[in-house]
Scaffold this motif. Structure first.
Motif, PDB file in Angstrom:
ATOM      1  N   VAL A 709     -14.100   8.950   5.678  1.00  0.00           N
ATOM      2  CA  VAL A 709     -13.129   8.527   6.601  1.00  0.00           C
ATOM      3  C   VAL A 709     -11.923   8.707   6.022  1.00  0.00           C
ATOM      4  N   VAL A 710     -10.772   9.467   6.013  1.00  0.00           N
ATOM      5  CA  VAL A 710      -9.286   9.397   5.993  1.00  0.00           C
ATOM      6  C   VAL A 710      -8.521   8.572   6.776  1.00  0.00           C
ATOM      7  N   LEU A 711      -7.868   7.204   6.167  1.00  0.00           N
ATOM      8  CA  LEU A 711      -6.702   6.729   7.233  1.00  0.00           C
ATOM      9  C   LEU A 711      -5.431   6.600   6.800  1.00  0.00           C
ATOM     10  N   CYS A 712      -4.779   7.437   7.037  1.00  0.00           N
ATOM     11  CA  CYS A 712      -2.904   7.055   6.617  1.00  0.00           C
ATOM     12  C   CYS A 712      -2.285   6.301   8.008  1.00  0.00           C
ATOM     13  N   ALA A 713      -1.116   5.520   7.267  1.00  0.00           N
ATOM     14  CA  ALA A 713      -0.284   4.289   7.800  1.00  0.00           C
ATOM     15  C   ALA A 713       1.075   4.824   7.072  1.00  0.00           C
ATOM     16  N   ASP A 714       1.942   4.950   8.214  1.00  0.00           N
ATOM     17  CA  ASP A 714       3.441   4.764   7.428  1.00  0.00           C
ATOM     18  C   ASP A 714       3.675   3.793   8.240  1.00  0.00           C
ATOM     19  N   LEU A 730      13.480  -3.459  -4.472  1.00  0.00           N
ATOM     20  CA  LEU A 730      12.885  -3.493  -4.302  1.00  0.00           C
ATOM     21  C   LEU A 730      11.511  -3.002  -3.488  1.00  0.00           C
ATOM     22  N   SER A 731      11.581  -2.393  -2.716  1.00  0.00           N
ATOM     23  CA  SER A 731      10.212  -1.190  -2.517  1.00  0.00           C
ATOM     24  C   SER A 731       9.803  -0.341  -3.306  1.00  0.00           C
ATOM     25  N   ALA A 765       7.191   1.880   3.665  1.00  0.00           N
ATOM     26  CA  ALA A 765       5.807   2.732   2.864  1.00  0.00           C
ATOM     27  C   ALA A 765       4.525   2.986   3.974  1.00  0.00           C
ATOM     28  N   GLU A 766       4.227   3.989   2.774  1.00  0.00           N
ATOM     29  CA  GLU A 766       2.832   4.586   3.423  1.00  0.00           C
ATOM     30  C   GLU A 766       1.348   4.414   2.462  1.00  0.00           C
ATOM     31  N   LEU A 767       0.998   4.289   3.027  1.00  0.00           N
ATOM     32  CA  LEU A 767      -0.788   3.656   2.602  1.00  0.00           C
ATOM     33  C   LEU A 767      -1.698   4.682   2.900  1.00  0.00           C
ATOM     34  N   GLN A 768      -2.490   5.142   2.056  1.00  0.00           N
ATOM     35  CA  GLN A 768      -3.667   6.398   2.694  1.00  0.00           C
ATOM     36  C   GLN A 768      -4.768   5.372   1.854  1.00  0.00           C
TER      37      GLN A 768
END
Length: 1185
Positions: A709-714, A730-731, A765-768
């Motif tokens: 499974v691939v999960l992407c979160a913006d 800072l990011s 930010a982006e999480l994959q």
């Protein structure tokens, strides 16, 4: 793993024989439990026989002919023990099209005897007959559960079963007729690779691997010749590399220079080559319909190259430019220094790149005829018996075999033996030895290199070095990395194979150090030897090998078929070292447990056998400079006292072997598919508890059938827009803190095939995340825990990461000139693009409390967009997002612990940090960067000096502004780019020899379109390069006018085929869908619409587009341009004269173009307008244009 290749007509006979044998032998072993007739397997975890199908999924064998009574499902994968027992049965001569039966028996770690295994083989073959009969009569896809796949080509695949055997049964026959001596199709391949393979040997002894892929839109060919710079003559270093360059410059049949590359570009293709120590590798790909003419041009390189005198000296400049481009590359400098410190009688000590000094000046001084040496080199080493070819095409195996036989059979065979050397690579080298190097960039590291007295692939079946790599490179509990990182000495650690060749190899432990770590080099080395002692005293542990074997096997079996362009090159190279059936599996999978060889490998990891390389930017008084790259270094023997201390290292109680990896997948089930699966993501109904905080899209995979499974979160936050450069810096620090915190808890998961990416974006930010379905929740929870973590007690790590960020920003001054120029162009063209100097200044004023306050503010204005794709139904996707993200954001957060997959009943501590007001959190407009509108009729000029005084290269980047993104127009621009790019390369690089890096093409960023030309040169002033580009634009106009309509149509057709190529793996498809969600276009049919638009593009349209944006005198011109000059100390730009005055004295874009020098990018941008930050989805219509 194993493969059994059987023609369906002979299946019954073969199976009956094996079944009878299995039944007789089973009488000698334990009796199977009395149940319905079904398949049985021995568990690797418990010494007991169990049914192959779960109790509630029983499938009697008799039902296989009349239709299944249940769905086949996979069992948990277990490790497999290979005895390496191979049986090859040839029932007829292969040349006559006979049968090849091939089987490698696989055992288990729990003690399955050969008798029991053969009994199991007999029962398995009965099932094969049943399934084959079903497949032939029903002609349908069978469920992937057991790993059984049937196709209309009468092909079955049985995937690896739990601790049992794997068979591949294919209905293809061996090659027949005159030509190839033999053919083999028993190629071990991943589960999803449905392509047909065939290995053949031509009459001239050239070996070829043929891959038939009827569904492909791209064909590819690669050839690997077993000769590299190790075979350079002493008088002409770099000759093998030079020969590689010269082969592309015309043959007797195709004498025109550049014709090969132009043909490929016109038909959607590309090409490349590389020269290594013992290999030279050539490759290309092209639209599938044009394989035969492309292969004809390619094959002629190895039969009748021209090596013209006119091209010889000219191409020396290209080799020299390539070498100069890499003079400031620390990895290249380190490699050459390592080579210089080997035995001068071994070819490892040679300088393989070549430059004008070695190819032109020195030979002229010594009276050496380089072209004569070139002809001799090609004649002496380019022989068919040392060549390996790999071809991927849509044609059948028979058609590919005929094509390859026709094109390559007349490559001369001189029966040249593979080059070899008597001298040992480290003979006469004083060990142990320490070399201290001053790098170009500010980097600190140590590399502990241990020579190993056998070749890199000698023990490929057992891979003993992989055992030590897994233990010394581990980053979890009890590891070297855990301890040295906790002390603040090390930022990164890796262990594994280092430099090697066919007759030697080496093993390296690398550590990237902090400034503090530089003061503890000896202690770090001692720690490594302390851990080596622990491993050595514990003996070879079979479970370590089995775990690595199991992970590698799972990765291999789930691997996509890959891109033909890169895969053909790899396969052609692998064919030099691995048996044909192992060209895919051999390099990455483990077959034989060899504890003696493991311990023998470890016996070379000693202080007495150490080459210690220390990279230290503070080295002030180097004793010497390396000849070819001028690298400052000091070399010295390691003292007896240091060797004694490392030979008897102290004991660190923190060190111990890691526990078994809990993330190794033990369930690869595929969830059932609904009757109708949408062809694109569908927005799911959010839970009421989410309020307006989150949106979710879901797509269940029905293409790749991966158990992942691939999960992407913006994470979209308004703080990024409000706080500008401070939020930018800072990011980056926050993302580094999260990654640093996750290095240890996610290490096991990353080894097992899980992965994540957390990165900053202008909008937040982006999480994959990607991973196996049944353990994904635990993995995502671990990642999210670090994202939400309170870092108030992490002052030490903050300072370490701040130092690293400072060093990264400082090292940008050593980037290539073309990178500097591109960066300057982006600074002018983008509304928010912060210079590195400004980032560095901002960084210096930031401390940990600033970071903590930023993170608090980040989450106060948060909105999430999420996408879940893969082996998961919609309801489970909603639950996944709720459990792993929303409950963590809206509820308490667990601190300071990892979520192991088996652990239940965790008691979360209060978060007492982030409180999100769900009812009032409304998604606002997403902040996006914007492109600046350059004034029409203007060429903006920017000059930037290259910081490094040692860099001899200049660069020019010219950006022609096209306008706001418009997919309809931009498709035509892509066609123009496909036509222009190879001509630009041919004129400026091949013919004019301006530099090694020469490229042009469309640029689409931030919903604005442009066209960029980039040239890096070490032989011409950037003003001169600009003049050559403008001259090219004039000449290309004539070229475009003379181009036939048919030529444009062929380019369009090839591009359409390339666009139509389907994604090859789950993550590719997820990335495309996620891009549509991120853009807020949701234009799911983009590929299809672009192909339709491509097929409508005409020559008249392309010509009009070129005249409008590139030709000043054309009616209706809208030209605007930005030129950036990145100049070196060798070719400086006069700072005392205005840049526009200097340029005006040379060739200009035209009399109607205004020249404007930009000295302050930020000030200049204030006078410009912006393109829109977002445009609606394209209509792809021509009305009103």
């Amino acid at each position: 793993m194993s493969a059994l290749t059987v023609h369906p007509k002979q299946t019954v006979l073969a199976v009956c024989m094996l079944t009878v044998a299995g039944g007789l032998l089973s009488a000698l072993g334990p009796a199977a439990p009395s149940q319905h007739p079904q398949l049985w397997a021995l568990s690797a975890s418990k010494p007991q026989v169990r049914p192959l199908l779960p109790a509630d999924r029983t499938l009697p064998l008799a039902s296989a002919w009349s239709g299944p009574t249940g769905r086949l499902q996979p069992l948990p994968q277990a490790s497999v023990d290979s005895w390496g027992v191979a049986h090859n049965v040839r029932t007829a001569d292969a040349a006559a099209g006979g049968l090849v039966a091939r089987h490698t028996l696989m055992g288990t770690s729990s003690g399955l005897s050969p008798w029991e295994a053969l009994a199991y083989l007999g029962a398995s073959c009965v099932a094969v007959v049943a399934l084959l009969g079903l497949a032939r009569h029903r002609r349908e896809e069978l469920p992937l559960g057991l790993g059984v796949r049937s196709t209309t080509r009468e092909e079955l695949h049985l995937l690896p079963l739990p601790s049992c055997a794997m068979f591949t049964i294919t209905g293809e026959q061996c090659g027949s007729g005159p030509g190839p001596e033999a053919a083999s199709e028993a190629i071990i391949k991943p589960n999803k690779d449905t392509r047909d393979f065939r290995h053949i040997v031509l009459p001239n002894k050239l070996q070829a691997m043929l891959i038939s892929d009827p569904g492909t839109n791209k064909a590819a060919v690669a050839l690997d010749c077993r000769v590299g710079h190790f075979s350079d003559p002493k008088a002409v270093p770099g000759l093998a590399h030079f020969c590689e360059h010269m082969l592309f410059l015309g043959t007797e049949k195709y004498p025109k220079e550049g014709e090969y590359k132009e043909f490929l570009h016109r038909h959607g293709g590309r090409s490349n080559a590389y020269t290594a120590q013992e290999h030279t590798n050539y490759k290309f790909d092209v639209a599938a319909d044009h394989l035969e003419p492309a292969m004809d041009r390619f094959a002629d390189f190895f039969k009748r190259p021209l090596f013209t005198e006119s091209a010889t000296e000219r191409e020396m400049n290209a080799v020299d430019s390539e070498n100069k481009m890499k003079l400031q590359d620390d990895s290249r400098r380190f490699y050459q220094l390592f080579k210089n410190n080997t035995n001068p009688l071994h070819p490892m000590s040679k300088f393989g790149s070549g430059n004008l000094q070695t190819l032109l000046h020195t030979p002229q001084e010594d009276g050496v005829d380089v072209r004569a040496h070139l002809l001799d080199f090609h004649s002496d080493y380019y022989s068919a018996n040392n060549m390996r070819v790999c071809v991927v095409g849509k044609e059948s195996l028979e058609e590919l075999e005929m094509m390859v036989t026709d094109k390559f059979s007349d490559v001369p065979c001189k029966d040249i033996p593979v080059p070899s050397w008597d001298a040992g690579v480290f003979d006469g080298v004083a060990l142990p030895q320490e070399v201290i190097i001053r790098p170009v960039k500010e980097t600190r590291s140590i590399s502990m290199i241990f020579p190993i007295p056998w070749g890199s692939t000698t023990y490929w079946r057992s891979k003993p070095g992989g055992y030590w790599s897994m233990l010394l490179g581990h980053e979890g509990e009890g590891s070297i990395m855990e301890l040295v990182k906790s002390k603040g000495w090390v930022n990164s650690l890796s262990a594994g194979a280092s430099y090697g060749a066919s007759d030697f190899s080496s093993f390296s432990v690398f550590m990237g150090l902090t400034e503090q770590g530089m003061s503890h080099v000896d202690e770090l080395v001692e720690m490594v030897f302390a851990y080596v002692r622990i491993v050595r005293e514990g003996g070879a542990q079979e479970w370590v090998f089995r775990e690595r074997q199991r992970i590698a096997e799972t990765h291999f079996l789930l691997r996509p078929k890959g891109d033909g362009y890169s895969q053909t090159s790899t396969i052609a190279n692998n064919m030099q070292y691995y048996p044909p059936e192992y060209v895919l599996a051999g390099p990455t999978t483990y077959h034989d447990w060899d504890p003696e060889k493991v311990m023998e490998f470890g016996s070379h990891l000693t202080p007495e056998n150490l080459l210690l390389y220390v990279t230290n930017p503070d080295l002030t008084e180097a004793e010497d400079n390396e000849r070819w790259y001028n690298t400052p270094y000091t070399k010295r023997e390691i003292s007896v006292d240091r060797v004694a201390a490392w030979s008897s290292p102290r004991k660190w109680p923190e060190f111990h072997l890691h526990d078994p990896n809990p993330f190794v997948p033990d369930n690869l089930d595929l969830v059932p598919l609904p009757d109708t699966v949408p062809s694109h993501p569908i927005e799911a109904e959010p839970l009421s508890s989410w309020g307006r905080l989150c949106r979710l899209w879901h797509r269940q995979d029905n293409t790749f059938f991966e158990p992942r499974v691939v999960l992407c979160a913006d994470f979209v936050s308004d703080v990024m827009r409000k706080r500008g450069i401070t939020a930018h810096v800072l990011s980056y620090l926050w993302v580094d803190m999260v990654d640093d915190d996750l290095a240890k808890p996610t290490y096991d998961a990353s080894c097992a095939g899980f992965g994540y990416s957390f990165r900053r974006l202008p909008r937040g930010a982006e999480l994959q995340v990607v991973g196996y379905t049944n353990k994904l929740v635990a993995f995502i929870e671990t990642v999210v825990q670090s994202i939400l973590k309170d870092y108030s007690d992490s002052e030490d790590r903050f300072q370490v990461l701040k130092e690293r960020y400072r060093r990264v920003l400082g090292n940008t001054s050593q980037d290539r000139p073309v990178t500097h120029a591109s960066r300057e162009a982006d600074t002018v063209l983008t509304n928010e693009n912060f210079a590195f100097a400004a980032q560095l200044e901002t960084l210096e004023g930031l401390e940990l409390p600033d970071l903590l306050a930023f993170v608090e503010e980040f989450f106060e204005s948060l909105h999430l967009r999420t996408f879940v794709h893969g082996n998961i139904v919609e309801t489970d996707a909603v639950s996944l997002v709720d459990i792993t993200l929303m409950q963590s954001l809206l509820g308490p957060v667990v601190r300071g612990s990892v979520f192991p997959p088996s652990q239940d009943g965790l008691h979360p501590s209060p978060r007492a940090r982030i409180e999100l007001p769900v009812a009032t959190t409304v998604p606002g407009p997403i902040y996006r960067r914007q492109r600046m509108r350059l004034p029409l009729g203007t060429e903006c000029l920017v000059s930037c000096a290259i910081p490094s005084p040692e860099d001899q290269n200049n660069a020019l980047v010219m950006y022609f502004q096209i306008g706001q993104s418009d997919t309809y127009r931009d498709v035509a621009l892509d066609v123009l780019g496909a036509i222009m790019s190879p001509i630009f390369f041919q004129k400026l690089r091949t013919e004019q020899q301006l530099g090694y890096l020469v490229a042009c093409g469309p640029s689409q960023e931030y919903y604005a379109t442009g066209y960029k030309f980039a040239v890096q040169s070490n032989v011409a002033h950037p003003h001169v390069v600009r003049q050559r580009v403008l001259e090219f634009l004039e000449s290309f106009h004539t070229y475009l006018q003379d181009l036939s309509t048919a030529d444009v149509a062929r380019t369009v057709q090839s591009m359409a085929q390339k666009w139509s190529e389907p994604e090859k793996q789950l993550v590719e498809q997820a990335s495309r869908d996620w891009g549509e969600i991120n853009s807020e276009h949701y234009f799911w049919e983009r590929k299809e619409k672009v192909v339709q638009r491509l097929l409508s593009v005409t020559k008249a349209e392309v010509l009009a587009l070129y005249e409008a944006y590139f030709m000043d005198q054309a009616p209706g011109t809208v030209r605007a341009c930005l030129s950036v000059f990145s100049h070196s100390h060798r070719y400086p730009i006069d700072a005392t004269k205005p840049l526009d005055v200097q340029v005006r004295n040379m060739v200009c874009l035209g009399p109607g173009i205004d020249l404007q020098e930009v000295t302050d990018a930020q000030e200049y941008k204030r006078s410009l307008n912006l393109f829109k930050a977002w445009v609606p989805p394209p209509t792809m219509a021509a009305e009103g244009r």
